[in-house]
Enzyme design. Sequence first.
Site, PDB file in Angstrom:
ATOM      1  N   ARG A 177       0.855  -0.894  -0.070  1.00 49.94           N
ATOM      2  CA  ARG A 177       0.352   0.050  -0.090  1.00 49.94           C
ATOM      3  C   ARG A 177       0.913   0.996   0.177  1.00 49.94           C
ATOM      4  NH1 ARG A 177      -2.850  -3.870   2.921  1.00 49.94           N
ATOM      5  NH2 ARG A 177      -4.639  -4.552   1.331  1.00 49.94           N
ATOM      6  N   ASP A 206       0.280  -7.095  -3.670  1.00 49.80           N
ATOM      7  CA  ASP A 206      -1.288  -6.831  -3.136  1.00 49.80           C
ATOM      8  C   ASP A 206      -2.016  -6.010  -4.496  1.00 49.80           C
ATOM      9  OD1 ASP A 206      -3.684  -6.155  -1.353  1.00 49.80           O
ATOM     10  OD2 ASP A 206      -2.656  -6.278   0.205  1.00 49.80           O
ATOM     11  N   HIS A 276      -6.583 -10.256  -3.929  1.00 45.38           N
ATOM     12  CA  HIS A 276      -4.852  -9.291  -3.540  1.00 45.38           C
ATOM     13  C   HIS A 276      -4.321  -9.440  -5.012  1.00 45.38           C
ATOM     14  CE1 HIS A 276      -6.416  -7.863  -0.241  1.00 45.38           C
ATOM     15  NE2 HIS A 276      -6.871  -9.318   0.023  1.00 45.38           N
ATOM     16  N   ASP A 339      -5.889 -14.863   1.775  1.00 48.44           N
ATOM     17  CA  ASP A 339      -7.061 -13.438   2.660  1.00 48.44           C
ATOM     18  C   ASP A 339      -8.212 -13.163   1.454  1.00 48.44           C
ATOM     19  OD1 ASP A 339      -5.228 -12.521   2.535  1.00 48.44           O
ATOM     20  OD2 ASP A 339      -6.168 -10.824   3.026  1.00 48.44           O
ATOM     21  N   GLU A 340      -9.194 -13.216   1.777  1.00 48.08           N
ATOM     22  CA  GLU A 340      -9.976 -12.103   1.388  1.00 48.08           C
ATOM     23  C   GLU A 340     -10.592 -12.331  -0.267  1.00 48.08           C
ATOM     24  OE1 GLU A 340      -9.989  -8.865   4.308  1.00 48.08           O
ATOM     25  OE2 GLU A 340      -8.445  -8.815   2.317  1.00 48.08           O
ATOM     26  N   TRP A 412      -6.051 -14.100  11.922  1.00 45.28           N
ATOM     27  CA  TRP A 412      -6.104 -12.835  11.896  1.00 45.28           C
ATOM     28  C   TRP A 412      -7.496 -12.517  12.310  1.00 45.28           C
ATOM     29  CZ3 TRP A 412      -8.158  -9.252   8.158  1.00 45.28           C
ATOM     30  CH2 TRP A 412      -9.219  -9.958   7.050  1.00 45.28           C
ATOM     31  N   TYR A 437      -3.119  -5.716  15.901  1.00 44.90           N
ATOM     32  CA  TYR A 437      -3.234  -5.171  14.404  1.00 44.90           C
ATOM     33  C   TYR A 437      -3.234  -3.539  14.992  1.00 44.90           C
ATOM     34  CZ  TYR A 437      -4.755  -7.932  10.443  1.00 44.90           C
ATOM     35  OH  TYR A 437      -4.719  -8.896   9.382  1.00 44.90           O
ATOM     36  N   PHE A 438      -1.492  -3.254  14.267  1.00 43.67           N
ATOM     37  CA  PHE A 438      -0.829  -2.010  15.395  1.00 43.67           C
ATOM     38  C   PHE A 438      -1.128  -0.467  13.838  1.00 43.67           C
ATOM     39  CE2 PHE A 438       3.111  -3.428  17.247  1.00 43.67           C
ATOM     40  CZ  PHE A 438       1.505  -4.203  18.209  1.00 43.67           C
ATOM     41  N   ASP A 439      -2.013  -0.545  12.920  1.00 42.16           N
ATOM     42  CA  ASP A 439      -3.190   0.234  11.823  1.00 42.16           C
ATOM     43  C   ASP A 439      -4.179   0.450  12.793  1.00 42.16           C
ATOM     44  OD1 ASP A 439      -3.755  -2.513  11.283  1.00 42.16           O
ATOM     45  OD2 ASP A 439      -4.644  -1.538   9.524  1.00 42.16           O
ATOM     46  N   THR A 488      -0.890  -0.253   5.412  1.00 44.38           N
ATOM     47  CA  THR A 488      -0.212   0.625   5.756  1.00 44.38           C
ATOM     48  C   THR A 488      -0.611   1.177   4.660  1.00 44.38           C
ATOM     49  OG1 THR A 488       1.415   0.315   3.840  1.00 44.38           O
ATOM     50  CG2 THR A 488       2.226   0.156   6.398  1.00 44.38           C
ATOM     51  N   GLU A 489      -1.960   1.485   4.329  1.00 44.12           N
ATOM     52  CA  GLU A 489      -2.947   2.059   3.608  1.00 44.12           C
ATOM     53  C   GLU A 489      -2.876   3.604   3.944  1.00 44.12           C
ATOM     54  OE1 GLU A 489      -5.464  -2.347   3.662  1.00 44.12           O
ATOM     55  OE2 GLU A 489      -3.992  -0.258   5.533  1.00 44.12           O
TER      56      GLU A 489
END
Length: 545
Positions: A177, A206, A276, A339-340, A412, A437-439, A488-489
Amino acid sequence: MKRLLTLLAACLLALCARAGALDDIVPLPNKAELRKGSLRLSGAPVKCDPAFDAVAREAVAAFAAQLGYVSGRACPFSAPLGLGGAVASGKVKGLIFVKDASLAPEAYSLDVSSRRAVVRASSRSGVLYALQTLRQLLPAAIYGSKAVDRQRWVIPACLIEDSPRFAWRGMHLDSSRHFWGVDEVKRYLDVMAMYKLNRFHWHLTDDQGWRIEIKAYPLLSQIACWREGTMVGRDFNSNDGIRYGGFYTQEEIREVVDYAAARGITVVPEIDLPGHMLAALSAYPELGCTGGPYAAWTRWGVSDQVLCVGKESTFTFLETVLSEMAELFPGEYIHIGGDECPKDEWKKCPECQALIRRLGLKDDGRFTAEQYLQSYVTKRIQDFLATKGKKIIGWDEILEGELAPGATVMSWRGREGAQEASRKGFDAILSPTSHCYFDYCQSEDPSGEPLGIGGLVTLERIYSFDPLEGIAPEAAGHILGVQANLWTEYISTPEHLEYMLLPRMIALSEVQWCREGARDEARFLRVLREHEYPVLDAAGYNYRK
């Protein structure tokens, strides 16, 4: 005035003494026994058993050089033969590192008297962790780059016997990101090493950008690494119009891997698949279900576009990419994401549906045919990587469908993924959004915080995390450890990155390292204020107080 000066001198001595307090060590050792006396390390000779590998010897030599520089008294380094016997005779003084094969690979001991300090370890890791403990016992200036006068460069007489609770002590960084240069990644690794973390999970691809050079597919580093702008703030319909990108050359990847290894850290790369993948599709549209056109996303979130797994050329692409990665990353694991992954395109794609029919996959009330199709992809990639001597890790969605033996699950979306995986006999790593989750924001009042993705993970919440809660005792051996993730978005500068990382990562280090029942939040918060903040200041890191 004389009384005031006496009081000030006493305060200064107390501050110096705190630098050598055993309960100031972070993460707190398993066993730390204080004895009478102390040992002055400034000017002391430093000797290292030549039986240790070159990286360990170089780390000890670098510590001796740094201590000599900041203290103003040289600490001569040597690696003499026969050191073990000389130590046993009691004749050798100074700081001594001895190889002891009886210790576990990540264990070390530190035996300090008024004459000498003896470090024992069986491996490079033990040596590196002992060095970090020694730094924690010294004034914070040991982390700086300036010579400092009027410091007591002494450590207390003590016996420390130490080893980590969990083998996997990870920290993740999203370079897709927002792209982080090699020097920024190295600073990230440096602070991980300070607190004895040993796994660097590097998210390299991603929807918003592909960040690793693949020689066989040059368009990945010509097209897929760029996006035509970035959304502004939380406005998903906006675009700042500034072309953004970057990638790591293979030479830079090797540089980072070697730099990490010298600090006891294994790099675990992630190539997220089969979802992704929009950035990759922008360079090679023939790998998608629709054929494009595609463009790396300028907004955050998850694209509906995925790899077309009904095409054999898609697996040729993945196997070629992963072959080059296996050569670049010597570690045991490659993270394949999982994921996702949206399934709508597969439902509409004739080639994917044809593969589903050939494989005999069906909806069964638990999972859909498309979820079983992703299981097929996961197993096929797992089998291929096994031929390269690698194991896979995937996010907890890889449990949907059928997971082949030997895979590791990174949980997660909560603890449930780790609970299920360990119950079924799979290894697992805990990384839940609730604690890791540190964001996420660091305060319930976001007004004083930088723009972020939302959520709340406070320092105290991290410190309270019990990794084995809800894990059956008989399955606990499958829990490899704990990792925090830093997406990091909304993080685009090194200062913001470090602010989100610190001091939360320091709390994480005690969750990862300390034995059950050993953590004490009141002690930790005191040590953070009195000792770790000065350490971060000396090392030049930005952090949240």
